[in-house]
Design an enzyme around this catalytic site. Structure first.
Site, PDB file in Angstrom:
ATOM      1  N   TYR A  20      -5.083  16.129 -11.038  1.00 12.60           N
ATOM      2  CA  TYR A  20      -4.244  15.044 -11.565  1.00 12.60           C
ATOM      3  C   TYR A  20      -3.056  15.611 -12.325  1.00 12.60           C
ATOM      4  O   TYR A  20      -1.912  15.179 -12.140  1.00 12.60           O
ATOM      5  CB  TYR A  20      -5.078  14.139 -12.468  1.00 12.60           C
ATOM      6  CG  TYR A  20      -4.281  13.058 -13.155  1.00 12.60           C
ATOM      7  CD1 TYR A  20      -3.789  11.969 -12.437  1.00 12.60           C
ATOM      8  CD2 TYR A  20      -4.015  13.115 -14.524  1.00 12.60           C
ATOM      9  CE1 TYR A  20      -3.057  10.966 -13.062  1.00 12.60           C
ATOM     10  CE2 TYR A  20      -3.293  12.128 -15.158  1.00 12.60           C
ATOM     11  CZ  TYR A  20      -2.804  11.061 -14.424  1.00 12.60           C
ATOM     12  OH  TYR A  20      -2.077  10.082 -15.045  1.00 12.60           O
ATOM     13  N   ASP A  34       0.866  -1.168   0.000  1.00 10.63           N
ATOM     14  CA  ASP A  34       0.000   0.000   0.000  1.00 10.63           C
ATOM     15  C   ASP A  34       0.909   1.227   0.000  1.00 10.63           C
ATOM     16  O   ASP A  34       1.529   1.556   1.012  1.00 10.63           O
ATOM     17  CB  ASP A  34      -0.894  -0.004   1.244  1.00 10.63           C
ATOM     18  CG  ASP A  34      -1.845   1.182   1.287  1.00 10.63           C
ATOM     19  OD1 ASP A  34      -1.732   2.083   0.432  1.00 10.63           O
ATOM     20  OD2 ASP A  34      -2.695   1.218   2.192  1.00 10.63           O
ATOM     21  N   SER A  85       3.383  11.476 -17.282  1.00 12.18           N
ATOM     22  CA  SER A  85       2.221  11.759 -18.114  1.00 12.18           C
ATOM     23  C   SER A  85       2.520  12.946 -19.010  1.00 12.18           C
ATOM     24  O   SER A  85       3.160  13.913 -18.583  1.00 12.18           O
ATOM     25  CB  SER A  85       1.000  12.058 -17.249  1.00 12.18           C
ATOM     26  OG  SER A  85      -0.084  12.521 -18.036  1.00 12.18           O
TER      27      SER A  85
END
Length: 296
Positions: free
Chosen positions: A157, A64, A143
């Site tokens: 984002y 996690d 990205s």
């Protein structure tokens, strides 16, 4: 040469594709997945079933990335079982959709936690091993949104991915003398073949969303359709995984600093290339060009 690799966020999307592709290429892969006994039990089972069927070395690993103790335990397990760790693939992330104002501060903090702070937790656990080895590779799945055409309604984002990119660039120079390589993978907007949009987070302040809808009704859905139309129909998100395999397989010091997989060509590559050129020129101007690649 076979590497010991950990891939974060490997339950689906680019992470699952990358774990499978690296294992298929002969590497030992630990697929980091949170809650493998619960919500992601099926994803973990599918990965390990495929590993058994194909005779490759791929294991689901409880990790996690929002919990330092979980990350530390995961990296300790890898080193205990495999004896070393060679490659870290920072892939964990979460997309959002909606007007920025409508996201609460707590939501924005959570988005940064998943997309940015998670990489710091993993690095703090993994880098001591890579530094002691004087060898290793950090692969950052970034990205094109950090520099390319950026439509509205994706602000949290986009901001988080830009922050991740800035960390990757700085850390690359800071670990170079330890012999650690860096490659930043820059995917464009793949609107099919992943769960990014389907699993996107939405703002909690619905009253503010309704106010924006008075002037921007339908804009978000229309923009997503137009964005999808810019992407060639044969765009394959699995190319991201294939490019990561290529980077991992290259010799240290010969790996590209960035790899672009942007079917829509949103302009990010052009902007990144300018920024990276200026970075190289600056390091050379101040006499630290040895930090532009692994030197140990």
């Amino acid at each position: 040469m076979s590497k010991i690799v950990v891939v974060t966020g490997a339950s689906s999307g680019f992470g699952a594709m990358t774990a499978r592709a690296l294992a298929g290429a002969g590497h030992t892969v630990y697929a980091g997945i949170r809650d493998i006994a619960g919500r992601n039990a099926q994803a973990a089972a599918d990965l390990e079933e495929q590993a058994g069927a194909e005779g490759v070395r791929m294991k689901a690993l409880e990790m996690d990335v929002a919990d330092q103790a979980s990350v530390d335990a995961a990296v300790d397990r890898i080193v205990s079982e495999a004896g070393r760790l060679d490659v870290v693939v920072h892939n964990a992330g979460h997309m959002t959709l909606g007007p920025v104002e409508a996201f609460t501060v707590e939501q924005i903090a959570s988005i940064y936690d998943t997309n940015v702070l998670s990489t710091q937790r993993v690095n703090r656990a993994a880098l001591p091993h890579l530094r002691r080895q004087r060898d290793g590779l950090l692969v950052w799945v970034g990205s094109s949104s950090a520099r390319g055409g950026t439509p509205p309604y994706l602000g949290p984002y986009f901001a988080a991915k830009a922050a991740e990119d800035s960390l990757a660039v700085s850390i690359a120079a800071e670990v170079a003398r330890f012999g650690i390589d860096t490659s930043i993978i820059v995917p464009g907007s793949f609107t099919t073949g992943t769960n990014h949009y389907a699993h996107a987070g939405h703002p909690e302040d619905t009253a503010v969303v309704r106010e924006y809808d008075e002037l921007y009704a339908g804009v978000m859905d229309d923009l997503l359709k137009r964005q999808a139309a810019l992407t060639p129909p044969d765009a394959d998100p699995a190319e991201v995984a294939r490019q990561i395999v290529r980077v991992v397989d290259l010799p240290r010091g010969k790996r590209p600093f960035r790899v672009y997989i942007d079917p829509a060509q949103d302009g990010a590559e052009e902007v990144f290339r300018v920024g990276d050129r200026i970075r190289r020129e600056f390091y050379r101007a101040v006499g630290y060009d040895d930090l532009l690649g692994p030197t140990s």
